[in-house]
Design a protein around this motif. Structure first.
Motif, PDB file in Angstrom:
ATOM      1  N   VAL A   1      51.842 -11.767  28.189  1.00 63.22           N
ATOM      2  CA  VAL A   1      52.583 -10.831  29.034  1.00 63.22           C
ATOM      3  C   VAL A   1      52.588 -11.366  30.468  1.00 63.22           C
ATOM      4  CG1 VAL A   1      52.678  -8.468  29.923  1.00 63.22           C
ATOM      5  CG2 VAL A   1      52.023  -8.890  27.535  1.00 63.22           C
ATOM      6  N   ARG A   2      53.790 -11.573  30.985  1.00 63.98           N
ATOM      7  CA  ARG A   2      53.959 -12.129  32.335  1.00 63.98           C
ATOM      8  C   ARG A   2      53.783 -11.041  33.388  1.00 63.98           C
ATOM      9  NH1 ARG A   2      57.851 -13.710  29.060  1.00 63.98           N
ATOM     10  NH2 ARG A   2      59.385 -12.275  29.915  1.00 63.98           N
ATOM     11  N   PRO A   3      53.276 -11.418  34.571  1.00 71.56           N
ATOM     12  CA  PRO A   3      53.162 -10.438  35.648  1.00 71.56           C
ATOM     13  C   PRO A   3      54.525 -10.179  36.283  1.00 71.56           C
ATOM     14  CG  PRO A   3      52.330 -12.565  36.390  1.00 71.56           C
ATOM     15  CD  PRO A   3      52.696 -12.717  34.931  1.00 71.56           C
TER      16      PRO A   3
ATOM     17  N   MET B   1      50.783  -3.164  35.356  1.00 72.78           N
ATOM     18  CA  MET B   1      50.993  -2.800  33.963  1.00 72.78           C
ATOM     19  C   MET B   1      52.457  -3.095  33.677  1.00 72.78           C
ATOM     20  SD  MET B   1      49.553  -1.749  31.205  1.00 72.78           S
ATOM     21  CE  MET B   1      47.987  -1.043  31.696  1.00 72.78           C
ATOM     22  N   GLU B   2      52.705  -3.887  32.649  1.00 77.49           N
ATOM     23  CA  GLU B   2      54.061  -4.354  32.383  1.00 77.49           C
ATOM     24  C   GLU B   2      54.664  -3.633  31.182  1.00 77.49           C
ATOM     25  OE1 GLU B   2      55.130  -6.150  34.721  1.00 77.49           O
ATOM     26  OE2 GLU B   2      53.189  -6.671  35.566  1.00 77.49           O
ATOM     27  N   THR B   3      55.939  -3.371  31.261  1.00 76.04           N
ATOM     28  CA  THR B   3      56.665  -2.791  30.141  1.00 76.04           C
ATOM     29  C   THR B   3      56.980  -3.920  29.167  1.00 76.04           C
ATOM     30  OG1 THR B   3      57.620  -1.099  31.566  1.00 76.04           O
ATOM     31  CG2 THR B   3      58.703  -1.472  29.456  1.00 76.04           C
ATOM     32  N   VAL B   4      56.545  -3.747  27.922  1.00 74.51           N
ATOM     33  CA  VAL B   4      56.737  -4.786  26.908  1.00 74.51           C
ATOM     34  C   VAL B   4      57.690  -4.362  25.804  1.00 74.51           C
ATOM     35  CG1 VAL B   4      54.498  -5.847  27.367  1.00 74.51           C
ATOM     36  CG2 VAL B   4      54.685  -4.066  25.600  1.00 74.51           C
TER      37      VAL B   4
ATOM     38  N   PRO C   1      49.274  -7.507  32.507  1.00 77.28           N
ATOM     39  CA  PRO C   1      49.677  -8.909  32.561  1.00 77.28           C
ATOM     40  C   PRO C   1      48.532  -9.807  32.101  1.00 77.28           C
ATOM     41  CG  PRO C   1      49.412  -8.013  34.776  1.00 77.28           C
ATOM     42  CD  PRO C   1      49.251  -6.884  33.822  1.00 77.28           C
ATOM     43  N   GLY C   2      48.891 -10.894  31.437  1.00 76.08           N
ATOM     44  CA  GLY C   2      47.898 -11.845  30.942  1.00 76.08           C
ATOM     45  C   GLY C   2      47.455 -11.581  29.517  1.00 76.08           C
ATOM     46  N   GLU C   3      47.725 -10.394  28.984  1.00 80.74           N
ATOM     47  CA  GLU C   3      47.339 -10.073  27.611  1.00 80.74           C
ATOM     48  C   GLU C   3      48.290 -10.761  26.632  1.00 80.74           C
ATOM     49  OE1 GLU C   3      47.559  -6.012  25.165  1.00 80.74           O
ATOM     50  OE2 GLU C   3      45.928  -6.023  26.637  1.00 80.74           O
ATOM     51  N   VAL C   4      47.762 -11.129  25.471  1.00 77.68           N
ATOM     52  CA  VAL C   4      48.591 -11.702  24.423  1.00 77.68           C
ATOM     53  C   VAL C   4      49.266 -10.544  23.676  1.00 77.68           C
ATOM     54  CG1 VAL C   4      48.606 -13.045  22.278  1.00 77.68           C
ATOM     55  CG2 VAL C   4      47.142 -13.753  24.198  1.00 77.68           C
TER      56      VAL C   4
ATOM     57  N   HIS D   1      60.091  -6.710  24.196  1.00 79.99           N
ATOM     58  CA  HIS D   1      60.543  -7.724  25.135  1.00 79.99           C
ATOM     59  C   HIS D   1      59.813  -9.047  24.926  1.00 79.99           C
ATOM     60  CE1 HIS D   1      61.411  -4.091  27.959  1.00 79.99           C
ATOM     61  NE2 HIS D   1      62.233  -4.148  26.962  1.00 79.99           N
ATOM     62  N   TYR D   2      58.834  -9.060  24.028  1.00 79.22           N
ATOM     63  CA  TYR D   2      58.031 -10.244  23.751  1.00 79.22           C
ATOM     64  C   TYR D   2      57.954 -10.473  22.254  1.00 79.22           C
ATOM     65  CZ  TYR D   2      56.291 -10.078  28.552  1.00 79.22           C
ATOM     66  OH  TYR D   2      56.203 -10.089  29.924  1.00 79.22           O
ATOM     67  N   ARG D   3      57.610 -11.706  21.888  1.00 75.99           N
ATOM     68  CA  ARG D   3      57.319 -12.045  20.493  1.00 75.99           C
ATOM     69  C   ARG D   3      55.802 -12.111  20.344  1.00 75.99           C
ATOM     70  NH1 ARG D   3      61.425 -16.149  21.479  1.00 75.99           N
ATOM     71  NH2 ARG D   3      63.374 -15.379  20.617  1.00 75.99           N
ATOM     72  N   ASP D   4      55.333 -11.892  19.128  1.00 76.53           N
ATOM     73  CA  ASP D   4      53.896 -12.001  18.873  1.00 76.53           C
ATOM     74  C   ASP D   4      53.376 -13.344  19.362  1.00 76.53           C
ATOM     75  OD1 ASP D   4      53.689  -9.505  17.782  1.00 76.53           O
ATOM     76  OD2 ASP D   4      53.587 -10.172  15.701  1.00 76.53           O
ATOM     77  N   GLY D   5      52.242 -13.296  20.079  1.00 80.41           N
ATOM     78  CA  GLY D   5      51.591 -14.498  20.576  1.00 80.41           C
ATOM     79  C   GLY D   5      51.980 -14.880  21.993  1.00 80.41           C
ATOM     80  N   GLU D   6      53.056 -14.291  22.519  1.00 84.64           N
ATOM     81  CA  GLU D   6      53.431 -14.591  23.905  1.00 84.64           C
ATOM     82  C   GLU D   6      52.505 -13.850  24.863  1.00 84.64           C
ATOM     83  OE1 GLU D   6      58.164 -15.575  23.869  1.00 84.64           O
ATOM     84  OE2 GLU D   6      57.620 -13.456  24.001  1.00 84.64           O
TER      85      GLU D   6
END
Length: 189
Positions: free
Chosen positions: A171-173, A178-181, A143-146, A164-169
């Protein structure tokens, strides 16, 4: 905290009876509590033969005890020396894209069957062939990583992948560890 391999089972129920039960090995990240999944492999190497029969029988009893009449059921189990033990069960499709894994490995479309049932039709649960080993790899970030999609090496023979994310978002906790992206389907066990 049970000893033994962990498996996931995706079940489909019609009129209170289990009509499909697909097993996958649930492999977890080392060093994290709670069994964070790193991959699912189908067909399961751990839940084969007698273990598969025992898992199916247990889930039949669980479905009956919970009064589930129709639709998908997801379960996590451990295969212990004393037989399969239920960790979690819920009347829903899984949350890790295992329906994609099932479709790639066996040809059984659990999402499509669920949509058919909800639409008033008869769910199609026929396998499209003898099946093949396929692995669903989960992609992770703290979490917290771009997030940058290019940071994950997707093999050229991948059967599909998604993020689950777009570039630049950022990562939410969720679990805070450790989050699945995203996910990636690859041939083989």
């Amino acid at each position: 905290w049970l000893d033994g391999p962990e498996v996931s089972a995706n079940v489909f129920v019609r009129e209170g009876r289990v009509v499909a039960c697909l097993h996958s090995d649930r492999l977890t990240l080392e060093g994290y509590p709670g069994g964070l999944p790193r991959a699912h492999v189908m067909p399961s190497q751990a839940a084969d033969g007698a273990a598969a029969v025992a898992v199916g029988a247990l889930l039949g009893r669980v479905v009956a005890a919970l009064g589930i009449r129709q639709g998908p059921v997801y379960a996590q189990l451990k295969l212990t020396g004393g037989g399969p033990r239920l960790i979690e069960v819920s009347p829903r499709l899984d949350g890790c894209h295992i329906w994609r894994l099932a479709r790639a490995a066996s040809g059984i479309d659990l999402l499509g069957a669920t949509a058919d049932l909800l639409g008033g039709g008869e769910p199609g649960l026929e396998a499209a062939g003898p099946g093949r080993p396929v692995t669903l790899r989960m992609l992770h970030r703290p979490p917290g990583e771009v997030f940058r999609e290019a940071d994950d090496a997707i093999p050229g023979d991948a059967l599909g992948h998604g993020c689950h994310y777009r570039d630049g978002e950022v990562v939410r906790p969720g679990n805070g560890l450790m989050e699945t992206v995203g996910w990636c389907l690859v041939p083989g066990a």
